[in-house]
Motif scaffolding. Sequence first.
Motif, PDB file in Angstrom:
ATOM      1  N   ARG A 202       7.229  34.092 -10.248  1.00 17.01           N
ATOM      2  CA  ARG A 202       7.778  32.735 -10.205  1.00 17.01           C
ATOM      3  C   ARG A 202       6.633  31.736 -10.115  1.00 17.01           C
ATOM      4  N   LEU A 203       6.855  30.576 -10.696  1.00 14.00           N
ATOM      5  CA  LEU A 203       5.870  29.509 -10.656  1.00 14.00           C
ATOM      6  C   LEU A 203       6.165  28.602  -9.468  1.00 14.00           C
ATOM      7  N   ILE A 204       5.230  28.513  -8.552  1.00 12.83           N
ATOM      8  CA  ILE A 204       5.372  27.627  -7.396  1.00 12.83           C
ATOM      9  C   ILE A 204       4.626  26.338  -7.702  1.00 12.83           C
ATOM     10  N   LYS A 205       5.364  25.250  -7.877  1.00  8.83           N
ATOM     11  CA  LYS A 205       4.752  23.981  -8.252  1.00  8.83           C
ATOM     12  C   LYS A 205       4.305  23.203  -7.024  1.00  8.83           C
ATOM     13  N   PHE A 206       3.311  22.340  -7.216  1.00 10.10           N
ATOM     14  CA  PHE A 206       2.800  21.521  -6.132  1.00 10.10           C
ATOM     15  C   PHE A 206       3.806  20.447  -5.725  1.00 10.10           C
ATOM     16  N   GLY A 207       4.604  19.982  -6.669  1.00 10.74           N
ATOM     17  CA  GLY A 207       5.559  18.924  -6.404  1.00 10.74           C
ATOM     18  C   GLY A 207       5.491  17.860  -7.485  1.00 10.74           C
ATOM     19  N   GLU A 208       6.238  16.799  -7.295  1.00 13.08           N
ATOM     20  CA  GLU A 208       6.224  15.708  -8.264  1.00 13.08           C
ATOM     21  C   GLU A 208       6.722  14.427  -7.616  1.00 13.08           C
ATOM     22  N   ASP A 209       6.452  13.321  -8.272  1.00 17.69           N
ATOM     23  CA  ASP A 209       6.946  12.024  -7.824  1.00 17.69           C
ATOM     24  C   ASP A 209       7.381  11.232  -9.057  1.00 17.69           C
ATOM     25  N   ALA A 210       7.564   9.937  -8.896  1.00 16.19           N
ATOM     26  CA  ALA A 210       8.052   9.120 -10.009  1.00 16.19           C
ATOM     27  C   ALA A 210       7.095   9.122 -11.188  1.00 16.19           C
ATOM     28  N   ALA A 211       5.801   9.360 -10.909  1.00 18.23           N
ATOM     29  CA  ALA A 211       4.806   9.370 -11.986  1.00 18.23           C
ATOM     30  C   ALA A 211       4.766  10.688 -12.743  1.00 18.23           C
ATOM     31  N   GLY A 212       5.461  11.697 -12.220  1.00 16.64           N
ATOM     32  CA  GLY A 212       5.470  12.996 -12.887  1.00 16.64           C
ATOM     33  C   GLY A 212       5.010  14.110 -11.974  1.00 16.64           C
ATOM     34  N   PRO A 213       4.832  15.307 -12.503  1.00 13.91           N
ATOM     35  CA  PRO A 213       4.421  16.454 -11.672  1.00 13.91           C
ATOM     36  C   PRO A 213       2.996  16.296 -11.147  1.00 13.91           C
ATOM     37  N   TRP A 214       2.760  16.776  -9.922  1.00 15.97           N
ATOM     38  CA  TRP A 214       1.426  16.785  -9.354  1.00 15.97           C
ATOM     39  C   TRP A 214       0.626  17.908 -10.006  1.00 15.97           C
ATOM     40  N   ARG A 215      -0.641  17.673 -10.210  1.00 12.64           N
ATOM     41  CA  ARG A 215      -1.489  18.689 -10.843  1.00 12.64           C
ATOM     42  C   ARG A 215      -2.739  18.937 -10.000  1.00 12.64           C
ATOM     43  N   GLY A 216      -2.998  20.211  -9.753  1.00  9.75           N
ATOM     44  CA  GLY A 216      -4.188  20.597  -9.013  1.00  9.75           C
ATOM     45  C   GLY A 216      -5.397  20.674  -9.921  1.00  9.75           C
ATOM     46  N   PHE A 217      -6.534  21.043  -9.336  1.00  9.32           N
ATOM     47  CA  PHE A 217      -7.800  21.108 -10.051  1.00  9.32           C
ATOM     48  C   PHE A 217      -8.364  22.526  -9.978  1.00  9.32           C
ATOM     49  N   GLN A 218      -8.844  23.017 -11.093  1.00  8.63           N
ATOM     50  CA  GLN A 218      -9.597  24.273 -11.116  1.00  8.63           C
ATOM     51  C   GLN A 218     -11.039  23.899 -11.428  1.00  8.63           C
ATOM     52  N   ILE A 219     -11.917  24.018 -10.440  1.00 11.89           N
ATOM     53  CA  ILE A 219     -13.245  23.437 -10.556  1.00 11.89           C
ATOM     54  C   ILE A 219     -14.287  24.408 -10.029  1.00 11.89           C
ATOM     55  N   GLN A 220     -15.484  24.337 -10.556  1.00 16.48           N
ATOM     56  CA  GLN A 220     -16.596  25.118 -10.030  1.00 16.48           C
ATOM     57  C   GLN A 220     -16.965  24.565  -8.654  1.00 16.48           C
ATOM     58  N   ARG A 221     -16.982  25.426  -7.624  1.00 15.00           N
ATOM     59  CA  ARG A 221     -17.304  24.954  -6.287  1.00 15.00           C
ATOM     60  C   ARG A 221     -18.691  24.329  -6.225  1.00 15.00           C
ATOM     61  N   ALA A 222     -19.629  24.849  -7.013  1.00 16.01           N
ATOM     62  CA  ALA A 222     -20.978  24.292  -6.996  1.00 16.01           C
ATOM     63  C   ALA A 222     -20.952  22.811  -7.383  1.00 16.01           C
ATOM     64  N   ALA A 223     -20.138  22.467  -8.383  1.00 13.84           N
ATOM     65  CA  ALA A 223     -20.038  21.073  -8.822  1.00 13.84           C
ATOM     66  C   ALA A 223     -19.371  20.217  -7.751  1.00 13.84           C
ATOM     67  N   PHE A 224     -18.357  20.759  -7.097  1.00 12.62           N
ATOM     68  CA  PHE A 224     -17.657  20.006  -6.058  1.00 12.62           C
ATOM     69  C   PHE A 224     -18.557  19.777  -4.849  1.00 12.62           C
ATOM     70  N   ASP A 225     -19.285  20.807  -4.437  1.00  9.36           N
ATOM     71  CA  ASP A 225     -20.201  20.667  -3.305  1.00  9.36           C
ATOM     72  C   ASP A 225     -21.268  19.617  -3.599  1.00  9.36           C
ATOM     73  N   ALA A 226     -21.784  19.621  -4.830  1.00  3.56           N
ATOM     74  CA  ALA A 226     -22.807  18.636  -5.209  1.00  3.56           C
ATOM     75  C   ALA A 226     -22.238  17.228  -5.179  1.00  3.56           C
ATOM     76  N   LEU A 227     -20.977  17.083  -5.552  1.00  2.00           N
ATOM     77  CA  LEU A 227     -20.319  15.774  -5.532  1.00  2.00           C
ATOM     78  C   LEU A 227     -20.255  15.224  -4.107  1.00  2.00           C
ATOM     79  N   LEU A 228     -19.862  16.068  -3.163  1.00  2.00           N
ATOM     80  CA  LEU A 228     -19.773  15.640  -1.770  1.00  2.00           C
ATOM     81  C   LEU A 228     -21.152  15.326  -1.197  1.00  2.00           C
ATOM     82  N   LEU A 229     -22.133  16.166  -1.504  1.00  3.04           N
ATOM     83  CA  LEU A 229     -23.478  15.942  -0.988  1.00  3.04           C
ATOM     84  C   LEU A 229     -24.056  14.637  -1.538  1.00  3.04           C
ATOM     85  N   GLY A 230     -23.785  14.339  -2.804  1.00  2.00           N
ATOM     86  CA  GLY A 230     -24.253  13.099  -3.392  1.00  2.00           C
ATOM     87  C   GLY A 230     -23.651  11.879  -2.712  1.00  2.00           C
TER      88      GLY A 230
END
Length: 369
Positions: A112-140
């Motif tokens: 079964r597909l468990i969705k994050f949810g939705e609002d008036a703007a449409g379904p919520w969408r998560g991110f699939q991201i390289q952790r190295a890029a995300f960590d660098a973003l926060l450090l910056g």
Amino acid sequence: MWPLKRECSCTSAQMHYSSSKMTRRGVYLMNHYDVVVVGAGPAGCATAIACAQRGMQVALLERATFPRHRPGETLHPAIEPLLEQLGMQGELTELPCLRHEGHWVHWDAAPRLIKFGEDAAGPWRGFQIQRAAFDALLLGRARALGVQIMQPCQHPTAMCKGNTITGVNLMSHRLTATYVVDASGRHGWLRRQLPMQWLEFSPRLIARYGYCQGEWELVHDAPRLLATQDGWQWIARVDTNQLHWTTLSWHTNSNLIAEPPDPLKHLTPVGPVRGAAVSWRLSAAPMGPGYVLVGDAAAVLDPASSHGVLKALMCGMQAAQAITDCLAWPHGEHAVHNHFKNWLHTQFNTDLKALRHFYSVHPCAPAWI
């Protein structure tokens, strides 16, 4: 006084301090910060950023050079308002990452597909991201706010006066601080030096993770969590031609052969298989005189509890608010410490209850659950 361990190997070229103090042992470079954070993962960076936003002088110490490998590359859409509070509006969406509306679960019933949810703007969408890029973003972001970043910084040790943490030793450098934040993750930098009480909720658990190159059509639309005979497998697409996988076995033998999940064995491995200790535990006193524990340094559940990066950011931001309250209300520190503890324990116990229920309906639920 609590016992201290060996000191850091940072070079003087990596340090920039304004004053010195002569002792019988020689010259010690001294500098005072409102907050010194040990560990530059999501929890540590969130703490440093949120403290700097409040006008505090912050130092951020990280033992590893970036990029570094970490599991946890699926980000819940609720991370966006948190990043906005940290002054990072829209930065995540500017990175190359895949988006999805939820994840597939093959567990106690039909897939079964468990969705994050939705609002008036449409379904919520998560991110699939390289952790190295995300960590660098926060450090910056931390660097842009004037946080003093010291990296790599091996083996810092806590400075203590009585039962109060007063700073961090780095060879001949001493960083004094009103609060020292342990954001070292499962490594547990501070608990390795101080007699801290921990509550244990599971046997020893090791999550293995790695990457594969190639195609697997079942994860084109969303990541998948699959129950196995002795645990579970998580498979997610990182980019157009690379998959990330994580597995966990109920077995406590950490020497079990680590290899990609069966559905991915026909693909080409990318890099080594890595492991992380994910035994369930909780600090009995996550905030005390001169210190705060955040992220996995404060509480750990295995990745099946979900939203690990989201929780790390929340914990760091909550710690920054607690430190702010302590600085504004010195005589009320004990009350603030208890408030932070109650917040963390409530969050943990809610997730613990949900994870226990989730595991109890596993086709081969572990006996210890």
